[in-house]
Structures are given as C-alpha cells and as structure tokens.
Design a protein around this motif. Sequence first.
Motif, mmCIF file in Angstrom:
data_model
loop_
_atom_site.group_PDB
_atom_site.id
_atom_site.type_symbol
_atom_site.label_atom_id
_atom_site.label_comp_id
_atom_site.label_asym_id
_atom_site.label_seq_id
_atom_site.Cartn_x
_atom_site.Cartn_y
_atom_site.Cartn_z
ATOM 1 N N PRO A 22 -2.752 -23.828 -21.578
ATOM 2 C CA PRO A 22 -4.101 -24.305 -21.882
ATOM 3 C C PRO A 22 -4.465 -25.580 -21.132
ATOM 4 O O PRO A 22 -3.614 -26.422 -20.852
ATOM 5 N N ASN A 23 -5.739 -25.657 -20.801
ATOM 6 C CA ASN A 23 -6.318 -26.808 -20.105
ATOM 7 C C ASN A 23 -5.780 -26.986 -18.687
ATOM 8 O O ASN A 23 -5.811 -28.082 -18.135
ATOM 9 N N THR A 24 -5.276 -25.885 -18.124
ATOM 10 C CA THR A 24 -4.838 -25.881 -16.720
ATOM 11 C C THR A 24 -5.348 -24.592 -16.081
ATOM 12 O O THR A 24 -5.937 -23.737 -16.734
ATOM 13 N N ASP A 25 -5.106 -24.464 -14.767
ATOM 14 C CA ASP A 25 -5.440 -23.227 -14.061
ATOM 15 C C ASP A 25 -4.206 -22.354 -13.866
ATOM 16 O O ASP A 25 -4.244 -21.378 -13.117
ATOM 17 N N ILE A 26 -3.094 -22.706 -14.556
ATOM 18 C CA ILE A 26 -1.856 -21.939 -14.398
ATOM 19 C C ILE A 26 -1.947 -20.682 -15.253
ATOM 20 O O ILE A 26 -1.964 -20.746 -16.488
ATOM 21 N N TYR A 27 -2.020 -19.543 -14.581
ATOM 22 C CA TYR A 27 -2.254 -18.266 -15.260
ATOM 23 C C TYR A 27 -1.463 -17.182 -14.522
ATOM 24 O O TYR A 27 -1.642 -16.995 -13.313
ATOM 25 N N LYS A 28 -0.553 -16.529 -15.217
ATOM 26 C CA LYS A 28 0.279 -15.495 -14.599
ATOM 27 C C LYS A 28 0.108 -14.183 -15.369
ATOM 28 O O LYS A 28 0.243 -14.160 -16.596
ATOM 29 N N GLU A 29 -0.175 -13.115 -14.627
ATOM 30 C CA GLU A 29 -0.330 -11.801 -15.238
ATOM 31 C C GLU A 29 0.637 -10.829 -14.593
ATOM 32 O O GLU A 29 0.720 -10.741 -13.371
ATOM 33 N N ARG A 30 1.385 -10.092 -15.432
ATOM 34 C CA ARG A 30 2.395 -9.150 -14.936
ATOM 35 C C ARG A 30 2.107 -7.779 -15.534
ATOM 36 O O ARG A 30 2.118 -7.618 -16.748
ATOM 37 N N SER A 31 1.890 -6.798 -14.690
ATOM 38 C CA SER A 31 1.574 -5.446 -15.164
ATOM 39 C C SER A 31 2.833 -4.726 -15.612
ATOM 40 O O SER A 31 3.939 -4.998 -15.122
ATOM 41 N N SER A 32 2.663 -3.796 -16.543
ATOM 42 C CA SER A 32 3.783 -2.974 -17.005
ATOM 43 C C SER A 32 4.288 -2.126 -15.849
ATOM 44 O O SER A 32 3.499 -1.433 -15.182
ATOM 45 N N PRO A 33 5.598 -2.144 -15.556
ATOM 46 C CA PRO A 33 6.133 -1.390 -14.423
ATOM 47 C C PRO A 33 5.906 0.117 -14.507
ATOM 48 O O PRO A 33 5.746 0.784 -13.492
ATOM 49 N N ASP A 34 5.913 0.670 -15.720
ATOM 50 C CA ASP A 34 5.774 2.123 -15.866
ATOM 51 C C ASP A 34 4.496 2.526 -16.592
ATOM 52 O O ASP A 34 4.304 3.683 -16.943
ATOM 53 N N GLY A 35 3.624 1.546 -16.844
ATOM 54 C CA GLY A 35 2.362 1.840 -17.513
ATOM 55 C C GLY A 35 2.442 1.889 -19.018
ATOM 56 O O GLY A 35 1.425 2.102 -19.688
ATOM 57 N N SER A 36 3.638 1.690 -19.576
ATOM 58 C CA SER A 36 3.791 1.700 -21.036
ATOM 59 C C SER A 36 3.292 0.387 -21.636
ATOM 60 O O SER A 36 3.433 -0.680 -21.033
ATOM 61 N N ALA A 37 2.727 0.467 -22.821
ATOM 62 C CA ALA A 37 2.279 -0.739 -23.509
ATOM 63 C C ALA A 37 3.484 -1.551 -23.971
ATOM 64 O O ALA A 37 4.524 -0.994 -24.320
ATOM 65 N N PHE A 38 3.352 -2.849 -23.978
ATOM 66 C CA PHE A 38 4.412 -3.717 -24.486
ATOM 67 C C PHE A 38 4.293 -3.808 -26.010
ATOM 68 O O PHE A 38 3.204 -3.972 -26.551
ATOM 69 N N SER A 39 5.418 -3.683 -26.683
ATOM 70 C CA SER A 39 5.392 -3.574 -28.143
ATOM 71 C C SER A 39 5.721 -4.861 -28.880
ATOM 72 O O SER A 39 5.317 -5.040 -30.036
ATOM 73 N N SER A 40 6.465 -5.788 -28.258
ATOM 74 C CA SER A 40 6.891 -6.977 -28.990
ATOM 75 C C SER A 40 7.336 -8.060 -28.025
ATOM 76 O O SER A 40 7.793 -7.769 -26.915
ATOM 77 N N VAL A 41 7.209 -9.329 -28.449
ATOM 78 C CA VAL A 41 7.699 -10.467 -27.669
ATOM 79 C C VAL A 41 8.440 -11.419 -28.598
ATOM 80 O O VAL A 41 8.208 -11.439 -29.806
ATOM 81 N N SER A 42 9.340 -12.222 -28.017
ATOM 82 C CA SER A 42 10.076 -13.214 -28.801
ATOM 83 C C SER A 42 10.492 -14.366 -27.908
ATOM 84 O O SER A 42 10.969 -14.156 -26.788
ATOM 85 N N LEU A 43 10.299 -15.580 -28.391
ATOM 86 C CA LEU A 43 10.702 -16.758 -27.644
ATOM 87 C C LEU A 43 12.216 -16.929 -27.699
ATOM 88 O O LEU A 43 12.827 -16.783 -28.757
ATOM 89 N N ASP A 44 12.834 -17.220 -26.557
ATOM 90 C CA ASP A 44 14.262 -17.489 -26.497
ATOM 91 C C ASP A 44 14.514 -18.917 -26.981
ATOM 92 O O ASP A 44 13.933 -19.863 -26.448
ATOM 93 N N PRO A 45 15.372 -19.128 -28.002
ATOM 94 C CA PRO A 45 15.584 -20.476 -28.539
ATOM 95 C C PRO A 45 16.394 -21.389 -27.622
ATOM 96 O O PRO A 45 16.438 -22.596 -27.837
ATOM 97 N N HIS A 46 17.056 -20.810 -26.602
ATOM 98 C CA HIS A 46 17.823 -21.620 -25.658
ATOM 99 C C HIS A 46 16.926 -22.271 -24.617
ATOM 100 O O HIS A 46 17.059 -23.443 -24.296
ATOM 101 N N PHE A 47 16.043 -21.471 -24.044
ATOM 102 C CA PHE A 47 15.255 -21.897 -22.900
ATOM 103 C C PHE A 47 13.786 -21.538 -23.137
ATOM 104 O O PHE A 47 13.440 -20.852 -24.096
#
Length: 338
Positions: A149-174
């Motif tokens: 937020p409040n920057t122009d840093i924006y990255k978009e990555r398309s699904s490699p096989d066209g499948s919808a992404f079902s879930s995300v989780s933050l890694d507690p290490h990094f």
Amino acid sequence: MKNIIAFVTGILFVLLFTTCTKERLNDLSVASGKKAAAGSTQYTVTTLAGAFVPSEDEHDGVGRGASFFEPNGIAVAQNGDLYVADINGNSIRRIVKDSVVSTVQFPTSGVGNQVPFAPFEIAVSTDGYITFTQNGDFRSAPSVISYKPNTDIYKERSSPDGSAFSSVSLDPHFNLVWVCSSQVFTNSYQIYKVDPPKQQLYPKLVAIDNVGQDVSFVAISACLNNIKYLATSKNTLYKFTSDQQLVLIPNIHFDSIMGMAATKDASTIYVADDGYIKRIDVATGTMTTIAGPDGSNTQKDGVGMAADVSAIRVALSNDEKTLYFTNYGFIIRKITLM
C-alpha cells in the motif's frame, strides 16, 4: 417430661440449622461456580464489523455502520490490523482497532483490468505486502497478486495451469507466502511459494502417492520448523513435514472444510468446517467444536455454542489468543481462545 421435650427440640433445631447451613453453603458454591463460568471470556464470540443484512454495496465506517458485499479471506497484519478479501465487492478492506473499516486503494492496472477482481484469499507479510488470490474471469487467468500500500510496487502472477488458487498462508519464518490451488492431483502436486516483492511463482513438488488422485488441496497453514498443514477436497488433513513428507493425520475428518489456521508451534489447528469453528489438538488427534450454527440464523453473539456462528475463513491473532473469522451474513467476527 418437659426437659425431655426441650432436649429433643434442641437436637432437632441443631440438625435443622446444620442442614440449612450446608445447603446454603452448597448454593453459594454453585453460584460462585456459575459466576466464574459466566465471567470467563474463553470462546466469547463478538461481531466487529458489518451488518447482518443483504448488501449490494460497500460502505466504510465503524463497526456495524460498515458494510461488506461478500467477505471471504481474512488475515492479521503485524500491527494487529485486519485485512479482508471481499469477493463480490472487488475490494480489500482494512479493519483498524477491531472496528474502523476502510477500503485499500490500488494503483491502475497496467492492462486496464479492475484490481482487485473477486479477491478470494489473503495474507499480509511483516514488511507490509498484501498478497491475495483472485479467481479471474474472461479478461484474465486466476492469479496471485502482491501489493504494498501507498507504493507503486505491484506484482501479479498468473496460475500456471489456469486453475484457481484455493488458499494462502504466511510463512512464520520469512516474509513468504505459501499458496495452493484447486488443481486435481495427478502424479504429483505443486504448492507454490511467493516472495511478495518478486514476480516469480516458485513451485514445490509434493509427492501424493499416499493421498490418491482426483483430490485437491483446499486449505493450507504454515508453521515454524517448515511444517505445513494441508486440508483436501476429500475433507482429510495432512501434515507436510520438515523433511517434505506428506503424512495423513488419522481420525480427523471434516464435513466441509473452508478455512484453517494453525498455531506457530504446529500444536493446535483451528478450522471453519461447514460453518462450525473447531479446534484440533494435534498431539491427541482430537477435534472439538467450540462454536457454530444454533439454528436461529440470527448470527447473535454469545459464548461458545450459545452464539450463532457461520464461519467461512479464519485467522489467528499474533498472540494466538483470538481467532478472527469472516461469517456468512456479511459480517466480521472474533472468538476469544483464552
């Protein structure tokens, strides 16, 4: 004779007094116990924001004065702010101090698409990046987007096989985000690693010999020591160990798993399962229901099963004492865990 009557009367009085006193003490003990139970905050459900009325519009505001269109994914930032992916609202909402709702503003997409479009799941890394999935439409493929937020840093990555992404989780290490998709298993399966400031989507192969085919991952939760939990479309639960083995957790079977959040030490998992919030003790392999629908469809607050809950997605607070969740009925809620 009078002395005998007086003596007997005295004995009866003592017995009666003793009995009444014991009963009174027992009543006080029970009352005290009830008061302690009533005073306990464990599993208290509180509505933070949103109104339990249909809405085709979104309004920023405070508490129930704010409105959501269809809140789904939820995440907790390092400073305690909440972020919500509102699917039909095509927006990311921020909740400050458990009540003040605002809409995150995005830069114009380079290809002119609306950003975000149907955001589904969300994670917020400690460096401030918001990473979320969107389901895509005829204009674009499903993708994983990271934005600071409040920057122009924006990255978009398309699904490699066209499948919808079902879930995300933050890694507690990094400051990394783990993503799984609705892709059905074949010979192996990929979960993806996202480094928010970078463009690439890094695949990680997961052997599925003991899982079977025609299954997909529907929820992921990352813990310390490179442990991850993965729930499947067959409503089973697996542990992805630090040595990259996928191990079934026995005796755990869901009705309709929606969301999942594990403690950092991997000892406890909270899930949204068919509207219910359940707690899994990994060591004992037991699953306990702590809140859920009571049949009234009022979405009333309360303690444990006295509240009416229809949970969708869940997220643990940073101190792991509170579970935040999106709830059917366009509302955002929390339940105290201790």
